[in-house]
Design a protein around this motif. Structure first.
Motif, PDB file in Angstrom:
ATOM      1  N   CYS A 186      99.914  10.010  36.530  1.00  0.00           N
ATOM      2  CA  CYS A 186     101.209   9.521  37.012  1.00  0.00           C
ATOM      3  C   CYS A 186     101.032   8.958  38.420  1.00  0.00           C
ATOM      4  N   CYS A 187     102.037   8.260  38.872  1.00  0.00           N
ATOM      5  CA  CYS A 187     101.976   7.657  40.195  1.00  0.00           C
ATOM      6  C   CYS A 187     103.087   8.243  41.064  1.00  0.00           C
ATOM      7  N   PHE A 188     103.230   7.707  42.270  1.00  0.00           N
ATOM      8  CA  PHE A 188     104.236   8.207  43.189  1.00  0.00           C
ATOM      9  C   PHE A 188     105.641   8.050  42.615  1.00  0.00           C
ATOM     10  N   LEU A 189     105.836   7.100  41.708  1.00  0.00           N
ATOM     11  CA  LEU A 189     107.128   6.913  41.073  1.00  0.00           C
ATOM     12  C   LEU A 189     107.577   8.183  40.346  1.00  0.00           C
ATOM     13  N   ALA A 190     106.627   8.938  39.812  1.00  0.00           N
ATOM     14  CA  ALA A 190     106.964  10.186  39.126  1.00  0.00           C
ATOM     15  C   ALA A 190     107.615  11.160  40.098  1.00  0.00           C
ATOM     16  N   LEU A 191     107.166  11.187  41.342  1.00  0.00           N
ATOM     17  CA  LEU A 191     107.774  12.047  42.352  1.00  0.00           C
ATOM     18  C   LEU A 191     109.186  11.580  42.671  1.00  0.00           C
ATOM     19  N   ASP A 192     109.393  10.262  42.760  1.00  0.00           N
ATOM     20  CA  ASP A 192     110.742   9.736  42.976  1.00  0.00           C
ATOM     21  C   ASP A 192     111.664  10.108  41.825  1.00  0.00           C
ATOM     22  N   MET A 193     111.155  10.061  40.598  1.00  0.00           N
ATOM     23  CA  MET A 193     111.963  10.439  39.444  1.00  0.00           C
ATOM     24  C   MET A 193     112.392  11.894  39.557  1.00  0.00           C
ATOM     25  N   LEU A 194     111.462  12.744  39.879  1.00  0.00           N
ATOM     26  CA  LEU A 194     111.766  14.159  40.019  1.00  0.00           C
ATOM     27  C   LEU A 194     112.765  14.388  41.144  1.00  0.00           C
ATOM     28  N   ARG A 195     112.554  13.744  42.281  1.00  0.00           N
ATOM     29  CA  ARG A 195     113.414  14.016  43.428  1.00  0.00           C
ATOM     30  C   ARG A 195     114.826  13.485  43.234  1.00  0.00           C
ATOM     31  N   VAL A 196     114.986  12.338  42.559  1.00  0.00           N
ATOM     32  CA  VAL A 196     116.331  11.813  42.323  1.00  0.00           C
ATOM     33  C   VAL A 196     117.042  12.664  41.267  1.00  0.00           C
ATOM     34  N   SER A 245     116.568  15.692  40.427  1.00  0.00           N
ATOM     35  CA  SER A 245     116.778  17.076  40.865  1.00  0.00           C
ATOM     36  C   SER A 245     117.393  17.199  42.244  1.00  0.00           C
ATOM     37  N   SER A 246     117.636  16.078  42.915  1.00  0.00           N
ATOM     38  CA  SER A 246     118.233  16.060  44.253  1.00  0.00           C
ATOM     39  C   SER A 246     117.348  16.754  45.288  1.00  0.00           C
ATOM     40  N   LEU A 247     116.124  16.311  45.370  1.00  0.00           N
ATOM     41  CA  LEU A 247     115.198  16.819  46.378  1.00  0.00           C
ATOM     42  C   LEU A 247     115.132  15.796  47.510  1.00  0.00           C
ATOM     43  N   LEU A 248     115.577  16.182  48.686  1.00  0.00           N
ATOM     44  CA  LEU A 248     115.617  15.263  49.815  1.00  0.00           C
ATOM     45  C   LEU A 248     114.268  15.211  50.514  1.00  0.00           C
ATOM     46  N   PHE A 249     113.936  14.046  51.040  1.00  0.00           N
ATOM     47  CA  PHE A 249     112.701  13.852  51.793  1.00  0.00           C
ATOM     48  C   PHE A 249     113.041  13.514  53.240  1.00  0.00           C
ATOM     49  N   PHE A 250     112.244  14.071  54.151  1.00  0.00           N
ATOM     50  CA  PHE A 250     112.338  13.688  55.551  1.00  0.00           C
ATOM     51  C   PHE A 250     111.248  12.659  55.797  1.00  0.00           C
ATOM     52  N   PRO A 251     111.525  11.540  56.404  1.00  0.00           N
ATOM     53  CA  PRO A 251     112.799  11.099  56.972  1.00  0.00           C
ATOM     54  C   PRO A 251     113.585  10.190  56.039  1.00  0.00           C
ATOM     55  N   ASP A 252     113.135  10.018  54.801  1.00  0.00           N
ATOM     56  CA  ASP A 252     113.713   9.002  53.907  1.00  0.00           C
ATOM     57  C   ASP A 252     115.221   9.118  53.694  1.00  0.00           C
ATOM     58  N   ASP A 253     115.748  10.314  53.672  1.00  0.00           N
ATOM     59  CA  ASP A 253     117.167  10.499  53.374  1.00  0.00           C
ATOM     60  C   ASP A 253     118.021  10.809  54.598  1.00  0.00           C
ATOM     61  N   ASN A 254     117.418  10.835  55.776  1.00  0.00           N
ATOM     62  CA  ASN A 254     118.234  11.230  56.927  1.00  0.00           C
ATOM     63  C   ASN A 254     118.356  10.130  57.969  1.00  0.00           C
ATOM     64  N   SER A 255     118.959  10.461  59.068  1.00  0.00           N
ATOM     65  CA  SER A 255     119.296   9.454  60.079  1.00  0.00           C
ATOM     66  C   SER A 255     118.091   8.960  60.875  1.00  0.00           C
ATOM     67  N   GLU A 256     116.911   9.486  60.619  1.00  0.00           N
ATOM     68  CA  GLU A 256     115.711   8.904  61.234  1.00  0.00           C
ATOM     69  C   GLU A 256     115.496   7.500  60.676  1.00  0.00           C
ATOM     70  N   VAL A 257     115.821   7.312  59.404  1.00  0.00           N
ATOM     71  CA  VAL A 257     115.686   6.007  58.754  1.00  0.00           C
ATOM     72  C   VAL A 257     117.021   5.270  58.767  1.00  0.00           C
ATOM     73  N   TYR A 258     118.098   5.976  58.430  1.00  0.00           N
ATOM     74  CA  TYR A 258     119.437   5.369  58.360  1.00  0.00           C
ATOM     75  C   TYR A 258     120.236   5.834  59.568  1.00  0.00           C
ATOM     76  N   SER A 259     119.984   5.190  60.678  1.00  0.00           N
ATOM     77  CA  SER A 259     120.531   5.646  61.952  1.00  0.00           C
ATOM     78  C   SER A 259     122.025   5.370  62.081  1.00  0.00           C
ATOM     79  N   PHE A 260     122.640   6.132  62.949  1.00  0.00           N
ATOM     80  CA  PHE A 260     124.050   5.942  63.280  1.00  0.00           C
ATOM     81  C   PHE A 260     124.144   4.862  64.337  1.00  0.00           C
ATOM     82  N   GLU A 261     125.254   4.152  64.345  1.00  0.00           N
ATOM     83  CA  GLU A 261     125.421   3.044  65.274  1.00  0.00           C
ATOM     84  C   GLU A 261     125.445   3.499  66.735  1.00  0.00           C
TER      85      GLU A 261
END
Length: 160
Positions: free
Chosen positions: A6-16, A18-34
């Motif tokens: 399997c590839c990294f896509l398999a990890l994305d499938m599992l995380r979406v 099952s709702s497994l959050l990744f740092f910094p992908d899901d937090n304000s380090e990537v999606y910053s506040f204005e």
């Protein structure tokens, strides 16, 4: 032997699914506040269950409980129409305004559905809220509670 590559896509499938959050992908380090520095609360990330309601004597407890009910966004799911996956950074729209951003998306070959984890305006993080996805694709969608897979935690991998 039953081993499948399997590839990294398999990890994305599992995380979406099952709702497994990744740092910094899901937090304000990537999606910053204005107008605010990066930093998310457990309430915003849906991780408040990790702190016992009866435990109040720990470092940061006063700030943690002070921020309850003051969420600037909510992590929530998106169920998209069609069989194409959105891309991270695609925006979510409702009532003529941007109400969220997708942080991770995938098409599930298991459920035959396109789904994503997203950061939502609090008012739109409601099961079934109608949405439009804009960016790498344009499609309709609905807000969906997380996790997508096994929300009742009935699946087991170990048998007694």
């Amino acid at each position: 032997m039953g081993i499948k590559p399997c590839c990294f896509l398999a990890l994305d499938m599992l995380r979406v699914e099952s709702s497994l959050l990744f740092f910094p992908d899901d937090n304000s380090e990537v999606y910053s506040f204005e107008n605010e520095p990066a930093g998310d609360t457990l309430w915003e990330l849906g991780l408040d269950f990790t702190v016992s309601k009866d435990k109040t004597e720990f470092r940061g407890a006063a700030e943690h409980f002070r921020l309850q009910g003051k969420e600037r966004f909510k992590i929530f799911g998106v169920l998209l129409e069609g069989d194409s996956a959105a891309a991270a950074g695609d925006t979510l729209w409702a009532d003529g305004k941007e109400v969220g951003v997708i942080t991770c998306a995938m098409y599930s070959p298991l459920t035959k559905k396109s789904m994503a984890i997203a950061r939502f305006d609090v008012a739109y993080a409601e099961q079934g809220a109608p949405l439009e996805v804009k960016g790498s694709l344009s499609t309709s969608a609905i807000a969906h509670s997380l996790p997508f897979d096994d929300p009742e935690k009935k699946k087991r991998t170990v048998k007694d």
